[in-house]
Design a protein around this motif. Structure first.
Motif, PDB file in Angstrom:
ATOM      1  N   LEU A 193       0.812  -1.219   0.000  1.00  0.00           N
ATOM      2  CA  LEU A 193       0.000   0.000   0.000  1.00  0.00           C
ATOM      3  C   LEU A 193       0.845   1.269   0.000  1.00  0.00           C
ATOM      4  CD1 LEU A 193      -2.961  -0.836   2.406  1.00  0.00           C
ATOM      5  CD2 LEU A 193      -2.569  -1.530   0.047  1.00  0.00           C
ATOM      6  N   GLY A 194       2.166   1.118  -0.044  1.00  0.00           N
ATOM      7  CA  GLY A 194       3.055   2.273  -0.115  1.00  0.00           C
ATOM      8  C   GLY A 194       3.795   2.505   1.177  1.00  0.00           C
ATOM      9  N   ASN A 195       4.975   3.109   1.068  1.00  0.00           N
ATOM     10  CA  ASN A 195       5.794   3.397   2.250  1.00  0.00           C
ATOM     11  C   ASN A 195       5.423   4.748   2.855  1.00  0.00           C
ATOM     12  OD1 ASN A 195       7.028   1.006   1.678  1.00  0.00           O
ATOM     13  ND2 ASN A 195       8.922   1.898   0.908  1.00  0.00           N
ATOM     14  N   ALA A 196       4.168   4.841   3.250  1.00  0.00           N
ATOM     15  CA  ALA A 196       3.631   6.067   3.837  1.00  0.00           C
ATOM     16  C   ALA A 196       2.306   5.733   4.505  1.00  0.00           C
ATOM     17  CB  ALA A 196       3.423   7.138   2.771  1.00  0.00           C
ATOM     18  N   LYS A 197       1.770   6.677   5.238  1.00  0.00           N
ATOM     19  CA  LYS A 197       0.433   6.510   5.786  1.00  0.00           C
ATOM     20  C   LYS A 197      -0.558   6.277   4.646  1.00  0.00           C
ATOM     21  CE  LYS A 197       1.296   7.376  10.197  1.00  0.00           C
ATOM     22  NZ  LYS A 197       0.988   6.457  11.293  1.00  0.00           N
ATOM     23  N   ALA A 198      -1.519   5.396   4.889  1.00  0.00           N
ATOM     24  CA  ALA A 198      -2.513   5.053   3.863  1.00  0.00           C
ATOM     25  C   ALA A 198      -3.903   5.336   4.414  1.00  0.00           C
ATOM     26  CB  ALA A 198      -2.368   3.580   3.476  1.00  0.00           C
ATOM     27  N   PRO A 199      -4.324   6.600   4.384  1.00  0.00           N
ATOM     28  CA  PRO A 199      -5.557   6.982   5.094  1.00  0.00           C
ATOM     29  C   PRO A 199      -6.849   6.446   4.507  1.00  0.00           C
ATOM     30  CG  PRO A 199      -4.148   8.896   4.672  1.00  0.00           C
ATOM     31  CD  PRO A 199      -3.628   7.779   3.846  1.00  0.00           C
ATOM     32  N   GLY A 200      -6.977   6.436   3.179  1.00  0.00           N
ATOM     33  CA  GLY A 200      -8.268   6.131   2.566  1.00  0.00           C
ATOM     34  C   GLY A 200      -8.508   4.645   2.397  1.00  0.00           C
ATOM     35  N   LEU A 201      -9.786   4.238   2.501  1.00  0.00           N
ATOM     36  CA  LEU A 201     -10.151   2.833   2.321  1.00  0.00           C
ATOM     37  C   LEU A 201     -11.610   2.767   1.886  1.00  0.00           C
ATOM     38  CD1 LEU A 201      -9.356  -0.193   2.656  1.00  0.00           C
ATOM     39  CD2 LEU A 201     -10.201  -0.016   5.003  1.00  0.00           C
ATOM     40  N   ALA A 202     -11.866   2.046   0.795  1.00  0.00           N
ATOM     41  CA  ALA A 202     -13.240   1.874   0.310  1.00  0.00           C
ATOM     42  C   ALA A 202     -13.335   0.518  -0.370  1.00  0.00           C
ATOM     43  CB  ALA A 202     -13.624   2.992  -0.657  1.00  0.00           C
ATOM     44  N   LEU A 203     -14.514  -0.097  -0.268  1.00  0.00           N
ATOM     45  CA  LEU A 203     -14.740  -1.446  -0.779  1.00  0.00           C
ATOM     46  C   LEU A 203     -15.756  -1.445  -1.907  1.00  0.00           C
ATOM     47  CD1 LEU A 203     -14.580  -4.620  -0.514  1.00  0.00           C
ATOM     48  CD2 LEU A 203     -16.465  -4.399   1.147  1.00  0.00           C
ATOM     49  N   ASP A 204     -15.402  -2.080  -3.007  1.00  0.00           N
ATOM     50  CA  ASP A 204     -16.337  -2.410  -4.080  1.00  0.00           C
ATOM     51  C   ASP A 204     -16.486  -3.926  -4.046  1.00  0.00           C
ATOM     52  OD1 ASP A 204     -17.719  -2.974  -6.383  1.00  0.00           O
ATOM     53  OD2 ASP A 204     -16.429  -1.796  -7.718  1.00  0.00           O
ATOM     54  N   ALA A 205     -17.430  -4.407  -3.237  1.00  0.00           N
ATOM     55  CA  ALA A 205     -17.572  -5.845  -3.019  1.00  0.00           C
ATOM     56  C   ALA A 205     -17.957  -6.572  -4.294  1.00  0.00           C
ATOM     57  CB  ALA A 205     -18.588  -6.108  -1.914  1.00  0.00           C
ATOM     58  N   ALA A 206     -18.834  -5.966  -5.091  1.00  0.00           N
ATOM     59  CA  ALA A 206     -19.326  -6.630  -6.291  1.00  0.00           C
ATOM     60  C   ALA A 206     -18.206  -6.929  -7.276  1.00  0.00           C
ATOM     61  CB  ALA A 206     -20.399  -5.780  -6.955  1.00  0.00           C
ATOM     62  N   ASN A 207     -17.258  -6.021  -7.380  1.00  0.00           N
ATOM     63  CA  ASN A 207     -16.155  -6.196  -8.319  1.00  0.00           C
ATOM     64  C   ASN A 207     -14.867  -6.672  -7.653  1.00  0.00           C
ATOM     65  OD1 ASN A 207     -17.372  -5.331 -10.898  1.00  0.00           O
ATOM     66  ND2 ASN A 207     -17.688  -3.415  -9.784  1.00  0.00           N
ATOM     67  N   LYS A 208     -14.969  -7.057  -6.371  1.00  0.00           N
ATOM     68  CA  LYS A 208     -13.848  -7.641  -5.632  1.00  0.00           C
ATOM     69  C   LYS A 208     -12.622  -6.727  -5.647  1.00  0.00           C
ATOM     70  CE  LYS A 208     -15.496 -12.318  -6.667  1.00  0.00           C
ATOM     71  NZ  LYS A 208     -16.224 -12.426  -5.401  1.00  0.00           N
ATOM     72  N   ARG A 209     -12.861  -5.455  -5.271  1.00  0.00           N
ATOM     73  CA  ARG A 209     -11.783  -4.484  -5.223  1.00  0.00           C
ATOM     74  C   ARG A 209     -11.844  -3.672  -3.940  1.00  0.00           C
ATOM     75  NH1 ARG A 209     -10.190  -7.335  -8.539  1.00  0.00           N
ATOM     76  NH2 ARG A 209      -9.463  -6.886 -10.672  1.00  0.00           N
ATOM     77  N   VAL A 210     -10.681  -3.424  -3.377  1.00  0.00           N
ATOM     78  CA  VAL A 210     -10.515  -2.489  -2.272  1.00  0.00           C
ATOM     79  C   VAL A 210      -9.624  -1.351  -2.767  1.00  0.00           C
ATOM     80  CG1 VAL A 210      -9.388  -2.125  -0.042  1.00  0.00           C
ATOM     81  CG2 VAL A 210     -10.872  -4.095  -0.361  1.00  0.00           C
ATOM     82  N   TYR A 211     -10.060  -0.110  -2.542  1.00  0.00           N
ATOM     83  CA  TYR A 211      -9.309   1.070  -2.953  1.00  0.00           C
ATOM     84  C   TYR A 211      -8.705   1.743  -1.727  1.00  0.00           C
ATOM     85  CZ  TYR A 211     -11.691   0.511  -7.422  1.00  0.00           C
ATOM     86  OH  TYR A 211     -12.149   0.010  -8.613  1.00  0.00           O
ATOM     87  N   THR A 212      -7.425   2.076  -1.808  1.00  0.00           N
ATOM     88  CA  THR A 212      -6.752   2.782  -0.725  1.00  0.00           C
ATOM     89  C   THR A 212      -5.989   3.972  -1.305  1.00  0.00           C
ATOM     90  OG1 THR A 212      -4.632   1.585  -0.816  1.00  0.00           O
ATOM     91  CG2 THR A 212      -6.421   0.566   0.442  1.00  0.00           C
ATOM     92  N   SER A 213      -5.745   4.963  -0.445  1.00  0.00           N
ATOM     93  CA  SER A 213      -4.928   6.114  -0.830  1.00  0.00           C
ATOM     94  C   SER A 213      -3.759   6.200   0.133  1.00  0.00           C
ATOM     95  CB  SER A 213      -5.752   7.398  -0.773  1.00  0.00           C
ATOM     96  OG  SER A 213      -6.225   7.624   0.554  1.00  0.00           O
TER      97      SER A 213
END
Length: 379
Positions: A193-213
């Motif tokens: 998820l990167g060598n930094a703080k990763a604040p954002g998190l959201a789930l798209d369950a239908a498409n089997k994806r997790v989004y992070t920032s």
């Protein structure tokens, strides 16, 4: 890169406050409606963080860490009456409470214990804690002391699949913890998820994806079927915080906070860093490519974000501005401003009754021992 020991004290408060851009594309051409009469507010407890509304229980649940120091209160989850905000039940916890996510179908509230790198499981029907999931163990550092290498921020739950996802922060490599909610066991820790703080998190369950920032201006996509990072995009937000996904499958909304504290730290600690945008906006991104589709100006310090897609409304907490702002999620124009000083933090929605709940942190001018608040906004 962010050195964990140096960045932790400053960014942790941001991370759990739950704390290369183009010019703004949408000007605030007309004054938005300010509707303080629609807001009621109640001081609840010390150290309030995230909250959730349960339609099954018809209740608001809010996490209280109790604060820190010698005068800290107890850690607990508070069950509030959704109409009056009166405390109906206090659910004691062994560990400090910060982020939350609700699995209403299974009468469970998952509570992030940020400083203990664990999750407490609360039964919302019985109003009691029923277990703790330890996400990782302490490791002995060069100083000979044992400590957790990751701390926590956001949680999302895939109720039908019986999976809980939790971001673990580390400047040496943030990760995504995967928990089986039937056994309450960690079944995977996904790096990348990167060598930094990763604040954002959201789930798209239908498409089997997790989004992070992360704070390296990355949008990182994890495939929950592949159990690995499947895409990573550089985005035009220097400080991407919380994420909301549009059900059209195309758009992603992310708050770009614009904190001067973070900008100053990045300038001093990251070689070659030059700030290109002041933030204080919501970015609309193409979730497949990370391309900027729109930039929506906000009040100061945008943090929490919530999309009510059926009503075409996007809500944002402006931590430094002391407001919640509402936008049309199609035209991106501001439609209302709700004053909720001092530091509005996180959001929850009663979709049936069109009511928004907001947790509110105290500021430096508030009494040190003062309880923090929850606001109820009748939209």
């Amino acid at each position: 890169m962010f050195r964990h020991s140096a960045f932790r004290s400053a960014a942790l408060a941001l991370a759990i406050s739950l704390s290369v851009g183009a010019p703004a594309a949408f000007a605030d051409n007309a004054p938005a409606a300010s509707t303080p009469a629609a807001v009621q507010r109640q001081a609840i407890a010390k150290g309030l963080y995230e909250l959730a509304y349960s339609s099954t229980q018809n209740a608001v649940f809010v996490a209280s860490s109790g604060g820190f120091g010698d005068d800290a209160g107890p850690s607990q989850v508070l069950r509030l009456n959704p109409a009056t905000l009166a405390v109906e039940t206090r659910i004691p916890l062994e560990r400090k409470a910060f982020g939350v996510v609700l699995d209403d179908a299974h009468n469970r509230l998952y509570v992030g214990n940020t400083v203990d790198t664990s999750v407490t499981v609360v039964d919302t029907a019985q109003n009691k804690a029923i277990g703790i999931v330890q996400l990782m163990e302490k490791k002995v550092g060069k100083d000979g002391k044992a400590a957790y290498t990751h701390d926590l921020r956001e949680l999302v739950v895939d109720s039908p699949a019986n999976r809980l996802y939790v971001t673990g922060h580390s400047s040496e490599g943030s990760a995504l913890f995967v928990v089986d909610t039937t056994t309450l066991k960690v079944i995977n820790t996904i790096p990348g998820l990167g060598n930094a703080k990763a604040p954002g998190l959201a789930l798209d369950a239908a498409n089997k994806r997790v989004y992070t920032s992360n704070l390296l201006a990355d949008l990182v996509v994890v495939g929950t079927d592949a159990n690995k990072v499947v895409a990573q995009h550089k985005i035009s937000a220097e400080q991407p915080m919380n994420i909301a996904l549009h059900p059209d499958g195309k758009r992603l909304f992310v708050t770009d906070q614009g904190s001067e504290m973070i900008r100053s730290y990045m300038t001093k600690s990251s070689a070659g860093f030059t700030s290109k945008h002041p933030g204080q906006r919501v970015l609309v991104l193409d979730r497949t490519t990370g391309k900027e589709l729109a930039s929506i100006p906000t009040d100061a310090g945008p943090l929490g974000i919530l999309l009510d897609a059926p009503r075409k409304r996007l809500y944002v907490t402006n931590r430094d501005g002391g407001t919640v702002t509402a936008y049309d999620s199609e035209s991106y124009q501001k439609v209302a401003t709700y004053p909720v000083p001092t530091h509005p933090n996180s959001l929850a929605l009663d979709a049936k009754n069109n009511v928004l709940y907001v947790s509110i942190k105290n500021g430096e001018k508030d009494a040190k021992d003062a309880n923090e608040s929850v606001a109820r906004i009748q939209l």
